[in-house]
Design an enzyme around this catalytic site. Structure first.
Site, PDB file in Angstrom:
ATOM      1  N   HIS A   1       0.799  -1.227   0.000  1.00 38.79           N
ATOM      2  CA  HIS A   1       0.000   0.000   0.000  1.00 38.79           C
ATOM      3  C   HIS A   1       0.828   1.272   0.000  1.00 38.79           C
ATOM      4  O   HIS A   1       2.035   1.245   0.199  1.00 38.79           O
ATOM      5  CB  HIS A   1      -0.916  -0.005   1.220  1.00 38.79           C
ATOM      6  CG  HIS A   1      -1.840  -1.172   1.233  1.00 38.79           C
ATOM      7  ND1 HIS A   1      -1.693  -2.214   2.098  1.00 38.79           N
ATOM      8  CD2 HIS A   1      -2.893  -1.470   0.458  1.00 38.79           C
ATOM      9  CE1 HIS A   1      -2.632  -3.105   1.867  1.00 38.79           C
ATOM     10  NE2 HIS A   1      -3.380  -2.684   0.879  1.00 38.79           N
TER      11      HIS A   1
ATOM     12  N   ALA B   1       8.887  -7.299  23.128  1.00 39.83           N
ATOM     13  CA  ALA B   1       7.925  -6.744  24.082  1.00 39.83           C
ATOM     14  C   ALA B   1       6.961  -7.809  24.611  1.00 39.83           C
ATOM     15  O   ALA B   1       6.060  -7.492  25.382  1.00 39.83           O
ATOM     16  CB  ALA B   1       7.148  -5.615  23.423  1.00 39.83           C
ATOM     17  N   GLY B   2       7.156  -9.052  24.172  1.00 43.88           N
ATOM     18  CA  GLY B   2       6.310 -10.121  24.690  1.00 43.88           C
ATOM     19  C   GLY B   2       5.076 -10.403  23.852  1.00 43.88           C
ATOM     20  O   GLY B   2       4.199 -11.162  24.245  1.00 43.88           O
TER      21      GLY B   2
ATOM     22  N   VAL C   1       4.934 -13.350  18.137  1.00 49.29           N
ATOM     23  CA  VAL C   1       5.271 -13.077  16.741  1.00 49.29           C
ATOM     24  C   VAL C   1       5.757 -14.367  16.095  1.00 49.29           C
ATOM     25  O   VAL C   1       6.724 -14.966  16.578  1.00 49.29           O
ATOM     26  CB  VAL C   1       6.374 -11.989  16.642  1.00 49.29           C
ATOM     27  CG1 VAL C   1       6.742 -11.726  15.189  1.00 49.29           C
ATOM     28  CG2 VAL C   1       5.914 -10.695  17.309  1.00 49.29           C
ATOM     29  N   PRO C   2       5.101 -14.827  15.038  1.00 45.31           N
ATOM     30  CA  PRO C   2       5.534 -16.088  14.408  1.00 45.31           C
ATOM     31  C   PRO C   2       6.865 -15.903  13.674  1.00 45.31           C
ATOM     32  O   PRO C   2       7.341 -14.781  13.508  1.00 45.31           O
ATOM     33  CB  PRO C   2       4.411 -16.402  13.432  1.00 45.31           C
ATOM     34  CG  PRO C   2       3.780 -15.089  13.130  1.00 45.31           C
ATOM     35  CD  PRO C   2       3.948 -14.238  14.343  1.00 45.31           C
TER      36      PRO C   2
END
Lengths: 456, 617
Positions: B275, B297-298, B301-302
Site C-alpha cells: 500500500h 515486548a512479549g 510473533v511467528p
C-alpha cells in the site's frame, strides 16, 4: 505510491508559474532563468532562441537534474573552469556531453567530504543549466517544509544555507504548523520563530517570504519542498537549489497549478521495461488495480497474485522459504475486480516473460497463482482470463517446464478452481489447485519442497 | 446488548452514501442470517437520484430503503443512524466527510475511497478527532462486529462469512491494514480458534483516520475480546505505539502480531511493496525491525506468515485451557435465499419466458440486428444500406442489392403525396392544435387502412389470388365485378394511358432491368389492358405496382407461396407504406411547427348542415 519526487527544474517552474499569486504581491521578483536539456546539442540550439539569449551572455552553472542530491560533493556541478563564475556556453556544452557519455558513480551519503556506503552507477540524462549568481555566503538562507505527521506540517528556517546546512542543523528553526491553521495563525507562528541570526534588515522580507512559501507548499500539495540556498538580493529572489516531492493523488485538483508535470524514474533505478509500462498503462485505464515489477527476469519463481496485501505475503514467504530472492522473478498484483480481458492481458504479459528462456541449468519453473479470500472479485471471471492466457502459452510453458500452484478463495471460487484445473490438465500443464481450506502461503512451501526434490 | 466498548451493536444503523446496490444488499443479507430485527441501513444518500427509495431483499421479502439527496436530509429523518458509510469517489469523499462531521450525528464514519489527497485526508481526520468521531479508512473495506453489524463488502460472500464464523461473535479482536488479508485472517482465526469478536481493516493510505492503537485500546476494554491479532505492514511507526501500550500496561490481553513486507530488505527503495503507507523511511520502520521489537515486548510473533496459524492456535488453546474463553454454542444459520440471476447462471432454476424476441438482442457488448452488431451496419463503409437494416429487422435475412434497392425505391416513392390526403391533413390539424410530433404523427398514421394506402395489400392479395388460380385477365375482372369490389391497385384520379404515372413507370423500369423475373407484373399489365379498354384512367396505379412487385420480389428470392401469403395477411406490404409515409407526415408536422399556424377550425360554410329533430320512439 502517493509522494513522488519531481525535478529541480519543474520545482522552479512551479514557483515561476504561480509567482504572480503568491510572491509578486510582496513586491518580490523571481528571474526564472533555467533550462532543462538532455545533451550539449540541445543546449546549443536553445541558446539560439531570443528567450534564452542569457545562455550566451551570462556565466553559467550546470548540474544533473535527476532526483539526487549531494551533487557538489559528487563533483557533478560545473560552476568554474579556472575560477568560479567563468563557465561559458561552450564549456557547459562540452561538460554535459562529457558527463553523459559514460555511466557516473554517485554516492548518496557523505561524512564530511568522504563518501559513505556503496555508490550507484547510471547514465546522466537530464541537466539543468542556469546563470551563475554571484553572492556571499552570508546571503545564503535555508527554507524547507514537509508534511510531518497526521496533524502538523513543519517549516524549517535558517540563516545559514548552503551545502553545510546539515552540519549546522542546530541553527535551523523548526515551526510546527497545524494542518488546519488559519492564515492569521500561520503568520503568527512564523513571525514568532524567525531565526534570530537573520540580519535585522532582512528579517521582514524573509518572514513575508516564509509565510507565502508555506502557503505555496500547502496549496500546491507538496509533500516536501526545500530551497537551499535561498538568496534574496534587493527585491530579487534566487532559488539556487531546490528539492521537491508532490502528493500525486492531488493531481486531479492541481491541473492548473502544476501544469504538465512529470514524475521521472530516479537516477540509478532501472527504467521500466516495455512490459511494466504496458501493465502501468492498462492500470491507469482500468478501475481495477494491475501492478507489475520485474525483479529478475532469469528467476524461476513467478507470481500471479490477486490483492495488494496477499502479493506482499507471497513475496515475503518466497524469500523466506527459498532463502533469498535470487529465484523470485517478479512482484505484482491484480485486484479490485479486473475484467476477464484485463486478467488475460496481465497473465499473458507474465507468461510471455516467464517462457522466453529456459533455465540454463535445465531446472523447471514455478508459477504461483495465489490470492486471499476475495471480498468481491469474481474468481471464476478472473480465472477465465488466466485460462485464456494458458491456451495461448501452453506449448511455451511446457518447453520451459512450468509447474503451476493455485490457491484462491472468494465469490465463485469453486467454479474458478474447477475450470483452471480442468483446462490445465487438458493442456497437459502440471497443476495443483487449493481453496480457502488450505493456508494462503502453503502452496509456496509445497512448490519449493517439490522443486528441491526434483533437483536431486 | 449493552457492550459500550463494541464498535457496533445489533441496533446500529448506518446511512450509506452512494447507492451501491451490491454492497447494501450484502449488508442486508448479513442482517438476515444473523436475524437482526432492523436492517443495518437506515437510508441511502444519492445526490443525483430521482428515486425516493430503493428496493432490497431482506431474506425472501423485499424492503424499501429511503433515498435522500443530501446527508443533512437523511440525518434529519433518521436521527438514530450514527454510522456513515462514505462510498463516495476519491474526488468527493472529502467533501462528504466534512459535511457529515458538521451535522454532529455520526459516531463512526467509514471512508472507502482510495487516492484521497494526503492534505485532505489529514484535514478530515483531524476535524474528526476534535469532534470525537471515529474515522475508519480511507482506502478500506471497513469493519465488522460479528453477530451485530457488517460494513459493506467486508467478509465477502455469505458462504465465506459463515465459513469464517463472521456471523457470530468469537473471542479475537482483529486489526489489519489490508482489506484482502482481513478476510484471510478471519478465515485463519475461524479455522484455528473460535472466530473474531470484532475486526477492523484500518486502510492502506499513509494518513488514516484511526490506527491500530485506537482500535486495540477499545478492544482491550471490550469484554468480548479475549486476545488480539494484529497484521501490520512495512512502513510507519504504528506498531511501536502498540509496544508502548503493552509495556505501560494499557494493553494486557495477549497479542499475536505479524508485519508483512519482510521482503523489502532485499530491494532498494524503488520497489513499492503493497500500500501507499507501506514504505520504510527508516530502519525501525522495516517489517523485520518491527517484528523483532514486538517479539521483544512479549507479543506473540511467528517466524513467518506461514507459521501464523499455529501461533494463533497455541494462544487460543491456552486461553481455553485457562478458562478465559468459553466454548461457543453455534447459532443456527437460516438458509440464504439464492439470487435468481445467480441461480440461473448456475443452471439451478428455470422459468418460462413471457415474451419471445427473434430479431434483435441487446444483452451482449453491443446490440445486434439479427445477429449483426449495429456498428457493422451503421456507417456507410459497412456497405449496409437502410434497406439492409429493414430486411434484417423485418425478415431476419440480408437481401441481395437489387431487392434492397427496390425496397428503398418503394420507401422513397411513397414518402409523401402532398398535404391534402387524409393522413397528412389529420397530422397537420393535430399539429396546429399544439400537439407533439408523436401525437400528430399517430393521428396521421391512424387513417392508413383499407381506403388510404391499403391498396398495396389488396392489390397483392387479389392479383396473386387470380394468378395462382390461373384466371385469365378477363375472368379476373369479371370475378371482381361479380364480387362487387373495385380491383385494388387499379385506377387513378387524373392519370391515364395517355398520361401515365411517372412513379409507376419508374418502378416498372427498375423491375424489368433488375428483377430476375416479373410474372405477376406481366399478368397485371394484361389485366390493365382489360380495364383501360373500359375506361382511360383505370390504369395500374402506384399502390398496385408496389404490391405486385413485392410479390415478384419474394418469389425471386425463393420464398414459398405460403410464406408470401403470410406476409400479405400480416400487413407486411402496408408496413412499407406506413414507414415511407411517416417521413412525409413528419415533414408536414415540422412544417406546421415552423409556421406556427393557429388552431384549425373548419368553416361553417364548408359543412352541409342538415339536422332534423330527433324522432320520438
Amino acid at each position: 505510491m502517493a509522494q513522488k519526487p519531481i525535478r529541480e527544474f519543474d520545482g522552479k517552474r512551479l514557483f515561476k508559474e504561480n509567482w504572480e499569486e503568491y510572491f509578486a504581491p510582496l513586491g518580490l521578483e523571481y528571474p526564472f532563468e533555467s533550462v532543462l536539456v538532455t545533451s550539449g546539442e540541445e543546449l546549443k540550439k536553445l541558446a539560439e532562441k531570443e528567450e534564452y539569449k542569457w545562455l550566451k551572455e551570462k556565466p553559467l552553472v550546470a548540474k544533473p537534474d535527476m532526483l539526487f542530491g549531494k551533487r557538489g560533493k559528487n563533483n557533478l556541478v560545473l560552476f568554474k573552469v579556472k575560477k568560479p563564475g567563468d563557465v561559458k556556453l561552450k564549456d557547459a556544452i562540452k561538460w554535459i556531453d562529457e558527463k553523459r557519455k559514460t555511466p557516473q558513480k554517485v554516492y548518496f551519503k557523505f561524512d564530511g567530504d568522504k563518501p559513505v556506503g556503496e555508490p550507484k552507477e547510471d547514465k546522466l540524462t537530464y541537466f539543468i543549466v542556469e546563470p551563475f549568481t554571484p553572492h556571499s555566503e552570508d546571503e545564503e538562507y535555508y527554507i524547507a517544509a514537509t508534511t510531518y505527521d497526521a496533524d502538523y506540517d513543519v517549516l524549517y528556517m535558517s540563516a545559514h544555507g548552503g551545502v553545510e546546512v546539515e552540519e549546522n542543523w542546530d541553527k535551523v528553526t523548526e515551526v510546527k504548523i497545524p494542518v488546519d491553521a488559519t492564515d492569521e495563525e500561520i503568520e503568527k507562528l512564523i513571525s514568532e520563530n524567525i531565526p534570530a541570526d537573520i540580519p535585522e534588515d532582512k528579517k521582514e522580507v524573509y518572514k513575508k517570504f516564509a509565510v507565502q512559501f508555506y502557503k505555496f507548499f500547502r496549496d500546491l500539495n507538496f509533500a516536501y519542498l526545500e530551497i537551499n540556498p535561498l538568496v534574496i538580493v534587493g527585491n530579487k529572489v534566487y532559488l539556487l537549489d531546490l528539492v521537491a516531492r508532490l502528493d500525486d493523488t492531488a493531481g486531479y485538483l492541481m491541473k492548473d497549478k502544476w501544469g504538465d508535470i512529470e514524475f521521472p524514474t530516479p537516477f540509478g533505478m532501472p527504467e521500466k521495461s516495455p512490459e511494466e509500462k504496458a501493465i502501468a498503462e492498462a492500470d491507469a485505464k482500468s478501475g481495477a488495480s494491475l501492478k507489475l515489477t520485474i525483479l529478475n527476469p532469469k528467476g524461476r519463481i513467478w507470481t500471479l497474485v490477486a490483492g495488494g496485501g496477499a502479493s506482499v505475503v507471497y513475496a515475503d514467504t518466497i524469500a523466506d522459504l527459498a532463502g533469498g530472492v535470487e529465484e523470485l522473478a517478479n512482484y505484482g498484483e491484480y485486484s479490485g475486480g479486473p475484467t476477464t480481458d484485463e486478467t488475460r492481458f496481465y497473465t499473458e504479459t507474465v507468461l510471455d516473460l516467464m517462457t522466453r528462456e529456459k533455465d540454463p541449468e535445465g531446472k523447471g519453473k514455478i508459477l504461483i497463482i495465489g490470492g486471499a479470500i476475495a471480498n468481491f472479485t469474481d474468481v471464476a471471471k478472473t480465472f477465465t482470463g488466466i485460462i485464456q492466457a494458458f491456451r495461448k502459452y501452453a506449448d511455451k510453458m511446457k518447453d520451459v517446464g512450468v509447474k503451476i500452484y493455485v490457491r484462491r478463495g472468494g465469490p465463485n471460487y469453486e467454479k474458478g478452481l474447477k475450470l483452471i484445473k480442468e483446462e490445465a490438465e487438458k493442456l497437459g500443464l502440471p497443476i495443483k489447485v487449493y481453496g480457502p481450506e488450505t493456508h494462503i502461503t502453503e502452496i509456496v512451501q509445497m512448490a519449493i519442497e517439490e522443486d528441491k526434490k526434483g533437483a536431486k | 446488548m449493552s457492550n459500550n466498548h463494541a464498535l457496533f451493536t445489533r441496533d446500529t444503523q448506518a446511512i450509506f452514501w452512494n447507492n451501491n446496490k451490491k454492497a447494501i444488499q450484502r449488508m442486508l443479507d448479513y442482517d438476515y442470517i444473523i436475524k437482526r430485527e432492523k436492517p443495518s441501513i437506515a437510508a441511502i444518500v444519492a445526490p443525483t437520484s430521482s428515486a425516493k427509495f430503493e428496493k432490497f431483499f431482506f431474506g425472501t421479502e423485499e424492503v424499501m430503503i429511503p433515498i435522500y439527496r443530501s446527508t443533512k436530509e437523511a440525518v434529519k429523518n433518521h436521527p438514530n443512524a450514527d454510522v456513515l458509510l462514505n462510498f463516495a469517489s476519491f474526488r468527493t469523499a472529502y467533501d462528504v466527510t466534512m459535511d457529515a462531521l458538521n451535522l454532529d450525528q455520526f459516531r463512526v464514519i467509514m471512508i472507502t475511497a482510495e487516492g484521497i489527497p494526503e492534505r485532505h485526508a489529514r484535514l478530515m481526520n483531524k476535524k474528526a478527532r476534535e469532534k470525537g468521531v471515529l474515522i475508519i479508512g480511507p482506502a478500506t473495506v471497513g469493519a465488522i462486529t460479528p453477530g451485530a453489524f457488517k460494513v459493506a463488502n467486508i467478509g465477502g460472500t455469505i458462504e465465506n462469512i459463515v465459513n469464517s464464523k463472521l456471523h457470530r461473535p468469537g473471542s479475537c479482536g482483529l486489526v489489519t491494514r489490508s482489506g484482502g488479508l482481513f478476510n484471510e485472517l478471519a478465515n485463519i482465526i475461524a479455522r484455528n480458534a473460535d472466530g473474531i469478536a470484532e475486526g477492523v481493516a484500518i486502510g492502506g493510505d499513509r494518513f488514516v483516520g484511526s490506527t491500530f492503537i485506537d482500535h486495540m485500546l477499545r478492544m482491550e476494554k471490550n469484554p468480548q475480546v479475549k486476545y488480539m491479532v494484529l497484521l501490520g505492514e512495512v512502513g510507519g511507526r504504528e506498531e511501536y505505539k502498540i509496544i508502548e501500550a503493552v509495556k505501560s500496561g494499557k494493553i494486557t490481553k495477549p497479542i499475536i502480531a505479524w508485519c508483512i513486507g519482510t521482503i523489502a530488505k532485499y530491494f532498494s527503495s524503488g520497489v513499492q511493496f503493497g500500500h501507499a503507507g507501506a514504505s520504510a523511511n527508516a530502519d525501525e520502520e522495516t517489517a523485520d525491525a518491527k517484528n523483532e521489537a514486538m517479539r521483544k515486548a512479549g507479543i506473540h510473533v511467528p517466524k513467518n506468515f506461514n507459521e501464523l496459524p499455529h501461533v494463533i492456535k497455541g494462544v487460543y488453546e491456552s486461553l481455553r485451557g485457562e478458562g478465559v474463553i468459553e466454548p461457543i454454542q453455534e447459532p443456527e444459520v437460516p438458509p440464504m435465499p439464492e439470487d435468481f440471476a445467480k441461480a440461473v447462471a448456475q443452471g439451478k432454476v428455470r422459468r418460462p419466458r413471457h415474451f419471445v424476441c427473434t430479431i434483435s438482442d441487446d444483452r451482449g457488448e453491443e446490440a445486434v440486428y439479427a445477429g449483426v452488431p449495429i456498428s457493422a451496419v451503421a456507417t456507410p463503409d459497412t456497405g449496409y444500406s437502410i434497406g439492409d437494416v429493414i430486411t434484417l429487422l423485418w425478415f431476419k435475412k440480408r437481401y441481395p442489392r437489387w431487392a434492397t434497392d427496390f425496397i428503398e425505391t418503394v420507401i422513397k416513392t411513397v414518402a409523401d403525396h402532398g398535404p391534402a390526403v387524409s393522413g397528412a391533413h389529420n397530422a397537420k390539424v393535430t399539429a396546429r392544435a399544439g400537439k407533439s410530433v408523436v401525437e400528430s404523427l399517430v393521428t396521421g398514421l391512424l387513417t392508413i387502412g383499407p381506403r388510404f394506402g391499403g391498396a398495396i395489400d389488396g392489390a397483392a392479395y387479389y392479383f396473386k389470388y387470380a394468378y395462382d388460380n390461373k384466371m385469365s385477365p378477363k375472368e379476373f375482372v369479371n370475378y371482381m365485378k361479380k364480387k362487387g369490389i373495385p380491383i385494388p391497385g387499379i385506377g387513378h384520379r387524373i392519370k391515364s394511358v395517355r398520361n401515365p404515372d411517372k412513379r409507376v413507370e419508374g418502378l416498372k423500369n427498375y423491375a424489368s432491368k433488375h428483377f430476375p423475373a416479373t410474372p405477376l407484373l406481366a399478368y397485371a399489365l394484361e389485366v390493365e389492358k382489360e380495364t383501360t379498354a373500359k375506361k382511360e384512367n383505370l390504369i395500374l396505379n402506384v399502390d398496385g405496382t408496389i404490391g405486385i412487385l413485392m410479390v415478384d420480389m419474394w418469389r425471386a428470392l425463393g420464398y414459398s407461396e405460403k410464406e408470401i401469403d403470410e406476409f400479405i395477411a400480416s400487413g407486411t406490404l402496408n408496413a412499407f407504406f406506413i414507414l415511407g409515409r411517416s417521413i412525409g407526415f413528419i415533414g408536414h408536422i415540422l412544417d406546421e411547427k415552423r409556421l406556427g399556424m393557429p388552431m384549425y377550425r373548419h368553416p361553417w360554410d364548408d359543412i352541409l348542415y342538415k339536422v332534423d329533430k330527433a324522432e320520438e320512439l
